[in-house]
Design a protein around this motif. Structure first.
Motif, PDB file in Angstrom:
ATOM      1  N   ARG A   1      32.353  -2.072  19.656  1.00 28.63           N
ATOM      2  CA  ARG A   1      31.105  -2.037  18.895  1.00 28.63           C
ATOM      3  C   ARG A   1      30.321  -3.330  19.020  1.00 28.63           C
ATOM      4  N   ARG A   2      31.023  -4.450  19.131  1.00 28.52           N
ATOM      5  CA  ARG A   2      30.339  -5.744  19.153  1.00 28.52           C
ATOM      6  C   ARG A   2      29.471  -5.924  20.393  1.00 28.52           C
ATOM      7  N   ARG A   3      29.716  -5.107  21.420  1.00 30.37           N
ATOM      8  CA  ARG A   3      28.894  -5.179  22.634  1.00 30.37           C
ATOM      9  C   ARG A   3      28.150  -3.867  22.873  1.00 30.37           C
ATOM     10  N   GLY A   4      28.260  -2.942  21.946  1.00 30.82           N
ATOM     11  CA  GLY A   4      27.691  -1.618  22.146  1.00 30.82           C
ATOM     12  C   GLY A   4      26.340  -1.433  21.495  1.00 30.82           C
ATOM     13  N   ARG A   5      26.115  -0.213  21.032  1.00 29.45           N
ATOM     14  CA  ARG A   5      24.817   0.190  20.503  1.00 29.45           C
ATOM     15  C   ARG A   5      24.306  -0.757  19.415  1.00 29.45           C
ATOM     16  N   ASN A   6      23.081  -1.205  19.588  1.00 27.90           N
ATOM     17  CA  ASN A   6      22.356  -2.015  18.597  1.00 27.90           C
ATOM     18  C   ASN A   6      23.006  -3.368  18.302  1.00 27.90           C
TER      19      ASN A   6
ATOM     20  N   SER B   1      16.519  -0.883  20.713  1.00 29.43           N
ATOM     21  CA  SER B   1      15.897  -1.620  21.809  1.00 29.43           C
ATOM     22  C   SER B   1      15.032  -0.760  22.706  1.00 29.43           C
ATOM     23  N   ASP B   2      15.054   0.552  22.516  1.00 27.46           N
ATOM     24  CA  ASP B   2      14.147   1.388  23.286  1.00 27.46           C
ATOM     25  C   ASP B   2      12.715   1.075  22.856  1.00 27.46           C
ATOM     26  N   VAL B   3      11.768   1.636  23.566  1.00 24.22           N
ATOM     27  CA  VAL B   3      10.376   1.267  23.340  1.00 24.22           C
ATOM     28  C   VAL B   3       9.549   2.508  23.002  1.00 24.22           C
ATOM     29  N   ASN B   4       8.901   2.479  21.861  1.00 22.23           N
ATOM     30  CA  ASN B   4       7.942   3.514  21.482  1.00 22.23           C
ATOM     31  C   ASN B   4       6.528   2.996  21.706  1.00 22.23           C
ATOM     32  N   PRO B   5       5.564   3.885  21.856  1.00 25.04           N
ATOM     33  CA  PRO B   5       4.181   3.429  22.076  1.00 25.04           C
ATOM     34  C   PRO B   5       3.692   2.516  20.953  1.00 25.04           C
ATOM     35  N   PRO B   6       2.911   1.495  21.291  1.00 23.28           N
ATOM     36  CA  PRO B   6       2.424   0.537  20.289  1.00 23.28           C
ATOM     37  C   PRO B   6       1.202   1.079  19.545  1.00 23.28           C
ATOM     38  N   VAL B   7       1.437   1.960  18.598  1.00 20.02           N
ATOM     39  CA  VAL B   7       0.340   2.623  17.876  1.00 20.02           C
ATOM     40  C   VAL B   7       0.167   2.077  16.463  1.00 20.02           C
ATOM     41  N   HIS B   8       0.824   0.985  16.144  1.00 15.61           N
ATOM     42  CA  HIS B   8       0.843   0.523  14.757  1.00 15.61           C
ATOM     43  C   HIS B   8      -0.451  -0.191  14.371  1.00 15.61           C
ATOM     44  N   ALA B   9      -1.089  -0.851  15.318  1.00 16.36           N
ATOM     45  CA  ALA B   9      -2.405  -1.432  15.021  1.00 16.36           C
ATOM     46  C   ALA B   9      -3.408  -0.306  14.778  1.00 16.36           C
ATOM     47  N   TRP B  10      -3.301   0.754  15.567  1.00 18.78           N
ATOM     48  CA  TRP B  10      -4.162   1.929  15.347  1.00 18.78           C
ATOM     49  C   TRP B  10      -3.945   2.489  13.948  1.00 18.78           C
ATOM     50  N   ALA B  11      -2.669   2.627  13.535  1.00 15.66           N
ATOM     51  CA  ALA B  11      -2.374   3.175  12.210  1.00 15.66           C
ATOM     52  C   ALA B  11      -2.924   2.269  11.112  1.00 15.66           C
ATOM     53  N   ALA B  12      -2.754   0.970  11.272  1.00 14.90           N
ATOM     54  CA  ALA B  12      -3.270   0.038  10.265  1.00 14.90           C
ATOM     55  C   ALA B  12      -4.777   0.170  10.118  1.00 14.90           C
ATOM     56  N   LEU B  13      -5.460   0.282  11.247  1.00 15.13           N
ATOM     57  CA  LEU B  13      -6.918   0.424  11.216  1.00 15.13           C
ATOM     58  C   LEU B  13      -7.327   1.738  10.572  1.00 15.13           C
ATOM     59  N   ARG B  14      -6.599   2.814  10.881  1.00 16.43           N
ATOM     60  CA  ARG B  14      -6.913   4.111  10.285  1.00 16.43           C
ATOM     61  C   ARG B  14      -6.700   4.091   8.771  1.00 16.43           C
ATOM     62  N   ILE B  15      -5.605   3.504   8.333  1.00 12.84           N
ATOM     63  CA  ILE B  15      -5.329   3.434   6.893  1.00 12.84           C
ATOM     64  C   ILE B  15      -6.398   2.601   6.200  1.00 12.84           C
ATOM     65  N   TYR B  16      -6.757   1.485   6.819  1.00 14.58           N
ATOM     66  CA  TYR B  16      -7.768   0.592   6.242  1.00 14.58           C
ATOM     67  C   TYR B  16      -9.120   1.300   6.125  1.00 14.58           C
ATOM     68  N   THR B  17      -9.560   1.933   7.203  1.00 12.14           N
ATOM     69  CA  THR B  17     -10.882   2.573   7.182  1.00 12.14           C
ATOM     70  C   THR B  17     -10.902   3.787   6.272  1.00 12.14           C
TER      71      THR B  17
ATOM     72  N   ASP C   1      22.468  -6.045  19.688  1.00 12.57           N
ATOM     73  CA  ASP C   1      21.489  -7.128  19.807  1.00 12.57           C
ATOM     74  C   ASP C   1      20.454  -7.082  18.680  1.00 12.57           C
ATOM     75  N   TRP C   2      20.760  -6.325  17.617  1.00  8.30           N
ATOM     76  CA  TRP C   2      19.875  -6.257  16.444  1.00  8.30           C
ATOM     77  C   TRP C   2      20.637  -6.649  15.178  1.00  8.30           C
ATOM     78  N   PRO C   3      21.413  -7.736  15.205  1.00 11.59           N
ATOM     79  CA  PRO C   3      22.231  -8.067  14.030  1.00 11.59           C
ATOM     80  C   PRO C   3      21.401  -8.462  12.810  1.00 11.59           C
ATOM     81  N   HIS C   4      20.137  -8.806  13.019  1.00 14.02           N
ATOM     82  CA  HIS C   4      19.291  -9.224  11.897  1.00 14.02           C
ATOM     83  C   HIS C   4      18.818  -8.034  11.063  1.00 14.02           C
ATOM     84  N   LEU C   5      18.890  -6.803  11.614  1.00 12.40           N
ATOM     85  CA  LEU C   5      18.262  -5.663  10.938  1.00 12.40           C
ATOM     86  C   LEU C   5      19.080  -5.259   9.720  1.00 12.40           C
ATOM     87  N   VAL C   6      18.445  -5.309   8.579  1.00 10.52           N
ATOM     88  CA  VAL C   6      19.076  -4.895   7.330  1.00 10.52           C
ATOM     89  C   VAL C   6      17.996  -4.341   6.424  1.00 10.52           C
TER      90      VAL C   6
END
Length: 884
Positions: free
Chosen positions: A399-404, A474-490, A406-411
């Protein structure tokens, strides 16, 4: 401008919660639909989460990180939970959680095999209602597994309705409702209706339990449930305090412990105790020794054995109140429910004041209900998970070298808006952005807090990456969070007359880190083109884009590069909005403008290499394969990958530019001194309708060429939206052959016919709501610039021309037709199933699937994916807002 929702009773509750005056969000439907089979409960060496903790084991094993239930309810820290259990007298087990197939068992991956509907909810959960359909005959667990195992990928999935257990209507409709008398006082009503033609008996067990927080460390204090007479259960917790579950005339109160039955699961020697499965063993097997005769424990149930006449109903009432038992617990019960239901109607009447069609109102309300019911308490400490708990055996060293690892900070231990609490009972980064845009329709504060949560240092990686999803952060999803922030704001600014600048600035600063990560990590060649990996589109391409290419080389992605161009424009737009009050943001906006020009130019001319992601021959955008030999080849697969460049568009109005003179001067200087780049994208120096300026990767001629294909009904345009792959590839599949490697992509309108990327979703033909929504929004932006005089044929070849705004509305109408009744009273989402289409007890109860058949509109994939399919609520709102 006044907020039309504010004067309602629910609007006032939201205001109280937002001001910290009352904790109306403290309790809600925050219990997962499935905790078993998740990564965070997997302590195996192999990382096979589905096999490590199965549905069969779930009734006997205490969970480490959360809980699951049918119609579950809990506090925001999930100390104390409520949930419903049922037994029809024929099933081999007590029905305490939803059953479904694991990824390996389903012929198209994991798949829930139950029927339930989220029918109503308010944002503070002052009222919530769902419906569960429970067969009166034995639940066909084994048959569902065996038949789906027998079927291949070209076959449809074998569903619960296909087994015939609902024939002759021999089932119970079990309606679960919650209403709050105050923030800590929850009323619980369970209505059982017999739809069959003969009387039927049902054991109904409202359950209460504490999440197990004491088995993992030796010094944790254990809470206590105890009987208080024959009709009340007292709950004592060190942090939560005292609560009492009041009940009406139960036949018995049953107690056990929310702890693992090691003997049943692992064959260890029998030890005295009353374990998690004790109530089930007592009710189903008659094993009296499985429950504590002292009526004390950490899990308890009130047993009601009811006889329900044919066509009749039985109502059970319970109430969870703070403090000791009350003599008057049910005196105002019905009045509170009536009031909360009326207030929910008032709230939605204000929200839907522009919507005349009752079917549109019903669809929108159920979509929002599903979104609100899909909130979940989500706890996960990756470091603790990797190293194991002090009071438990150490996890395998792999487990120490397996899934996630490299994300030990996530809590985190927070209530999170989930995509689907059974199929996806864990957040997914880009899903999160979409469902928050819908959440902002009803609870803007929660939507803002959620977007900020994802960007907190205990979630975001120190290098700036956002966690993708639990199976691989560590996989990558599309960077749509700035879009979401702008939509929520407007959206908030449009409703209230003022936007939340503090929120927008906080998100922007966090996303600067994320943007830097993208630039540093995903532009490997420094050419302003981006790889990104699978980017949420699973099996859309020739290769599994999350793995090294089987033929070597590098895949230059049209979608990855376009998402980054969109990210640039979203950040630029936010910076200009912030510059209204702080001129320093004009400099940052200028930097994003430069980034955009470089990326947009690279899409047309890859670092002066004489090739680009745009293909003049086909009038479309493609991925390019750059081989180590130096050979470069386009992958001429017509898919959503080639439509995503349309998302990179922003319109700047005269007022915004007038307030940003520094930005305008730098923009004009850059355009004058780098004309070769300016010529490759839209022409921001040329004013359009209303004096607006356009920033877009696709210049007019490219945009029109792409739209000609997109709006062609023989290619992308279906009756219910835009397909993910052109239908031309049905008869003419795209075939890639190189160095002995062969791959084929064929238009597949429904379920996936390949195991690529797990096989449980399909981007090779179906209609997907999130990208369709972005297409619609992009058309709206182009329309603002080009105006009504700019016409395009829609559908292609029809001879009918429309403005771009009209094309956007046409797509809105097609997408909403997935759920709305047609002239014959049928809903496309239900496909060809007669019971779903015609039965009065089914036809108006909706589910919001992950994606939809590209030919018929039939719902496919996860059945409760309001994580992004709830966007239909926004589409309905947009059609109504302009009287469309």
């Amino acid at each position: 401008m006044s907020d039309p929702l504010a004067p309602t009773a629910e609007g006032r509750r939201l205001a109280e919660a937002n001001a910290g005056a009352a904790q109306w969000r403290r309790f809600g439907p925050y219990v997962s639909d499935r905790q078993w089979g998740t990564v965070r409960e997997d302590y195996s060496a192999s990382g096979d989460a589905w096999s490590y903790l199965t549905h069969d084991a779930a009734r006997s094993r205490a969970y480490r990180w959360g809980e699951d239930a049918i119609g579950g309810w809990c506090d925001a820290a999930q100390h104390l939970c409520l949930g419903l259990a049922l037994w029809n007298g024929a099933d081999p087990i007590l029905k305490e959680r939803f059953f479904g197939l694991t990824n390996a068992e389903g012929n198209h991956g994991e798949d829930v095999k139950e029927i339930w509907h989220h029918l109503d909810a308010t944002p503070t959960h002052s009222y919530a209602r769902m419906l569960y359909k429970y067969p009166q005959g034995s639940f066909p667990y084994g048959w569902l597994v065996a038949e789906n195992r027998r079927r291949g990928r070209v076959d449809r999935e074998f569903e619960l309705l296909d087994t015939g257990v609902f024939d002759q209507d021999r089932y119970f409709d079990v309606t679960i409702e919650y209403a709050k008398a105050d923030p800590n006082d929850t009323l619980w009503r369970i209505t059982v209706t017999n739809r069959g033609d003969r009387p039927a008996r049902l054991a109904v067990l409202p359950q209460i339990w504490f999440r197990n927080t004491w088995s993992w460390a030796g010094d944790a204090e254990k809470p206590v449930l105890s009987a208080d007479g024959g009709a009340a259960i007292r709950a004592a917790h060190a942090l939560l305090g005292i609560f009492t579950l009041h009940l009406e005339a139960p036949d018995d109160l049953l107690f056990c412990e929310n702890e693992t039955n090691a003997h049943r699961l692992f064959g260890t020697p029998v030890v005295p105790g009353f374990f998690k499965d004790g109530i089930g063993d007592h009710v189903v097997s008659g094993f009296r020794g499985a429950v504590n005769p002292g009526r004390i424990g950490t899990k308890a149930a009130a047993l009601h054995a009811i006889d329900v006449p044919s066509g009749g109903s039985v109502v059970l009432r319970a109430r969870l109140s703070p403090g000791e038992r009350r003599a008057d617990a049910f005196s105002d019960f019905d009045a509170v429910f009536s009031t909360r239901i009326a207030e929910a109607d008032e709230y939605f009447a204000a929200l839907q004041r522009r919507i005349d069609d009752p079917d549109m109102r019903a669809v929108q309300r159920q979509a929002i209900a599903g979104l609100l019911w899909s909130k979940q308490f989500y706890a996960f400490d990756v470091t603790e998970w990797l190293r194991g708990d002090p009071a438990q055996p150490a996890p395998p060293p792999q487990r120490r070298r397996g899934r996630n690892s490299d994300w030990p900070h996530l809590v985190t231990a927070s209530v999170v808006a989930m995509p689907d609490k059974w199929e996806y009972p864990w957040f997914a980064a880009w899903d999160w952005a979409f469902h928050l845009v819908t959440m902002a329709l009803v609870d803007t504060r929660f939507a803002k807090d959620q977007l900020l949560l994802l960007c907190q240092p205990w979630m975001m990686h120190p290098n700036g990456q956002l966690p993708a999803y639990e199976w691989n952060f560590s996989d990558v999803n599309p960077p749509v969070h700035a879009w979401a922030a702008l939509r929520i704001y407007t959206a908030e600014k449009a409703r209230r007359g003022i936007g939340d600048r503090v929120f927008l600035e906080a998100v922007f600063i966090k996303l600067l880190l994320n943007f830097t990560w993208w630039v540093n990590r995903k532009d490997r060649g420094g050419r302003n083109v981006f790889q990104g990996g699978f980017l949420g589109l699973d099996n859309i391409g020739v290769f599994d884009r999350s793995r090294p290419l089987p033929v070597g080389g590098t895949l230059t992605q049209s979608d990855g590069t376009s998402w980054m161009a969109m990210f640039c424009l979203n950040m630029l737009r936010i910076a200009l909005e912030l510059a209204r009050e702080d001129a320093a943001y004009q400099d940052i906006a200028s930097k994003f403008f430069e980034h955009f020009l470089l990326i947009g130019g690279a899409m047309t001319n890859l670092a002066d290499e004489g090739l680009g992601l745009w293909d003049d021959r086909d009038g479309f955008y493609y991925d390019w394969l750059l081989l180590e030999s130096g050979e470069k080849m386009p992958l001429r697969l017509r898919s959503m990958v080639g439509l995503i460049p349309l998302f990179a568009v922003e319109v700047l109005d005269e007022d915004l530019l007038a307030r940003s003179p520094v930005f305008v001067r730098r923009m004009e200087w850059y355009l004058a001194h780098r004309p070769e780049l300016a010529a490759l994208v839209s022409r921001p120096q040329t004013p359009g309708a209303g004096g607006r300026r356009l920033l877009a990767v696709a210049r007019a001629f490219r945009m029109k060429a792409v739209l000609a294909r997109m709006l062609d009904e023989t290619e992308f345009l279906s009756d219910h939206g835009i397909r993910a792959v052109s239908r031309v590839h049905r008869d003419h599949p795209y075939v890639f052959v190189r160095d002995g490697y062969r791959a084929e992509v064929r238009y597949t309108p429904g379920e996936s016919d390949t195991g690529l990327f797990g096989g449980n979703s399909n981007w090779r033909g179906p209609v997907w709501m999130p990208v369709n929504y972005l297409i619609v929004e992009s058309l709206d932006k182009f329309a603002l610039f080009y105006g009504e005089d700019f016409r395009i044929e829609c559908p292609t070849g029809s001879g009918v021309t429309m403005s771009l705004a009209a094309v956007a509305d046409e797509l809105r109408r097609r997408l909403t037709r997935l759920f709305l009744r047609d002239a014959a009273g049928r809903r496309a989402v239900f496909g060809d199933h007669p019971k779903l289409q015609d039965d009065p007890h089914f036809r108006d109860h909706l589910v919001f699937h992950e994606y939809f058949d590209g030919d018929s509109g039939r719902g496919v994939g996860a059945s409760h994916q309001t994580g992004w399919t709830a966007l239909v609520a926004n589409l309905i709102d947009e059609l109504a807002r302009e009287g469309r």
